[in-house]
Design a protein around this motif. Structure first.
Motif, short mmCIF file in Angstrom:
data_model
loop_
_atom_site.label_atom_id
_atom_site.label_comp_id
_atom_site.label_asym_id
_atom_site.label_seq_id
_atom_site.Cartn_x
_atom_site.Cartn_y
_atom_site.Cartn_z
N ASP A 20 19.70 4.96 -9.67
CA ASP A 20 19.49 3.52 -9.93
C ASP A 20 19.23 2.72 -8.66
O ASP A 20 18.82 1.57 -8.73
N GLN A 21 19.46 3.29 -7.50
CA GLN A 21 19.28 2.57 -6.24
C GLN A 21 17.85 2.64 -5.73
O GLN A 21 17.53 2.08 -4.69
N ILE A 22 16.95 3.32 -6.43
CA ILE A 22 15.56 3.47 -6.00
C ILE A 22 14.67 2.63 -6.90
O ILE A 22 14.76 2.70 -8.13
N ALA A 23 13.81 1.81 -6.30
CA ALA A 23 12.89 0.96 -7.04
C ALA A 23 11.45 1.36 -6.72
O ALA A 23 11.18 1.91 -5.67
N ILE A 24 10.53 1.05 -7.64
CA ILE A 24 9.13 1.41 -7.39
C ILE A 24 8.31 0.22 -6.91
O ILE A 24 7.17 0.38 -6.52
N TYR A 25 8.90 -0.97 -6.91
CA TYR A 25 8.16 -2.19 -6.55
C TYR A 25 9.10 -3.11 -5.79
O TYR A 25 10.23 -3.34 -6.22
N ALA A 26 8.67 -3.64 -4.66
CA ALA A 26 9.51 -4.52 -3.85
C ALA A 26 9.49 -5.94 -4.43
O ALA A 26 8.43 -6.54 -4.52
N TYR A 63 0.84 -1.20 0.00
CA TYR A 63 0.00 0.00 0.00
C TYR A 63 0.87 1.26 0.00
O TYR A 63 0.66 2.18 -0.78
N PHE A 64 1.88 1.27 0.87
CA PHE A 64 2.78 2.42 0.93
C PHE A 64 3.52 2.61 -0.39
O PHE A 64 3.66 3.73 -0.88
N ASP A 65 4.00 1.51 -0.98
CA ASP A 65 4.70 1.61 -2.27
C ASP A 65 3.77 2.11 -3.37
O ASP A 65 4.21 2.84 -4.26
N GLY A 66 2.49 1.76 -3.32
CA GLY A 66 1.54 2.25 -4.29
C GLY A 66 1.27 3.74 -4.13
O GLY A 66 1.19 4.49 -5.11
N VAL A 67 1.11 4.18 -2.88
CA VAL A 67 0.85 5.61 -2.62
C VAL A 67 2.04 6.46 -3.04
O VAL A 67 1.88 7.56 -3.55
N THR A 68 3.25 5.96 -2.84
CA THR A 68 4.45 6.73 -3.17
C THR A 68 4.98 6.41 -4.56
O THR A 68 6.14 6.71 -4.88
N LEU A 69 4.15 5.83 -5.41
CA LEU A 69 4.57 5.41 -6.74
C LEU A 69 5.18 6.54 -7.56
O LEU A 69 6.27 6.39 -8.12
N LEU A 70 4.53 7.67 -7.65
CA LEU A 70 5.04 8.77 -8.48
C LEU A 70 6.36 9.31 -7.94
O LEU A 70 7.27 9.62 -8.71
N ILE A 71 6.45 9.41 -6.63
CA ILE A 71 7.70 9.88 -6.02
C ILE A 71 8.82 8.89 -6.29
O ILE A 71 9.93 9.28 -6.66
N SER A 72 8.52 7.61 -6.14
CA SER A 72 9.52 6.57 -6.40
C SER A 72 9.90 6.53 -7.88
O SER A 72 11.06 6.28 -8.21
N LEU A 73 8.94 6.78 -8.74
CA LEU A 73 9.22 6.78 -10.18
C LEU A 73 10.19 7.89 -10.54
O LEU A 73 11.17 7.67 -11.25
N VAL A 74 9.94 9.08 -10.05
CA VAL A 74 10.86 10.20 -10.30
C VAL A 74 12.23 9.89 -9.70
O VAL A 74 13.26 10.10 -10.35
N GLY A 75 12.23 9.37 -8.49
CA GLY A 75 13.50 9.01 -7.86
C GLY A 75 14.25 7.95 -8.63
O GLY A 75 15.48 8.01 -8.75
N SER A 76 13.53 6.96 -9.18
CA SER A 76 14.20 5.89 -9.92
C SER A 76 14.79 6.39 -11.23
O SER A 76 15.74 5.80 -11.74
N LEU A 77 14.23 7.45 -11.77
CA LEU A 77 14.81 8.04 -12.98
C LEU A 77 16.10 8.79 -12.66
O LEU A 77 16.98 8.90 -13.52
N LEU A 78 16.22 9.28 -11.44
CA LEU A 78 17.40 10.05 -11.04
C LEU A 78 18.48 9.20 -10.39
O LEU A 78 19.65 9.57 -10.39
#
Length: 94
Positions: free
Chosen positions: A58-64, A41-56
């Protein structure tokens, strides 16, 4: 709430939550305890933030990848739905 205030709030929240996203290898994931519904649930809510972070970074993922299956997926989908239902930039009908 004014538009600049909303943008400032969103930027501060985004920067705060960037530290929550993590990336692990498959070998590390095998040794970890699987995460469940609430992490999904937390990963889903923070999806957009994680997506932007993963573009910047490589150590950030959007899905566990070390999840327990259906319950994590269900939480992830609900979190994305919650994210979609929130409107930070909606109209002010006061």
């Amino acid at each position: 709430m004014s538009f600049p205030m909303r943008v400032s709030l969103l930027v501060c929240l985004s920067l705060t939550l960037f530290g929550c996203a993590e990336s692990v290898t498959f070998a590390e994931a095998e040794a970890m305890t699987p995460v469940g519904f609430w992490q999904g649930y937390f990963d889903g809510v923070t999806l957009l933030i994680s997506l932007v972070g993963s573009l910047l970074d490589d150590q950030i993922a959007i899905y566990a990848i070390y999840n327990n299956g259906g319950f994590y997926d269900f939480g992830f989908v609900l979190g994305v739905g919650t994210l979609g239902s929130w409107s930070l930039f909606g109209s002010d009908n006061d």
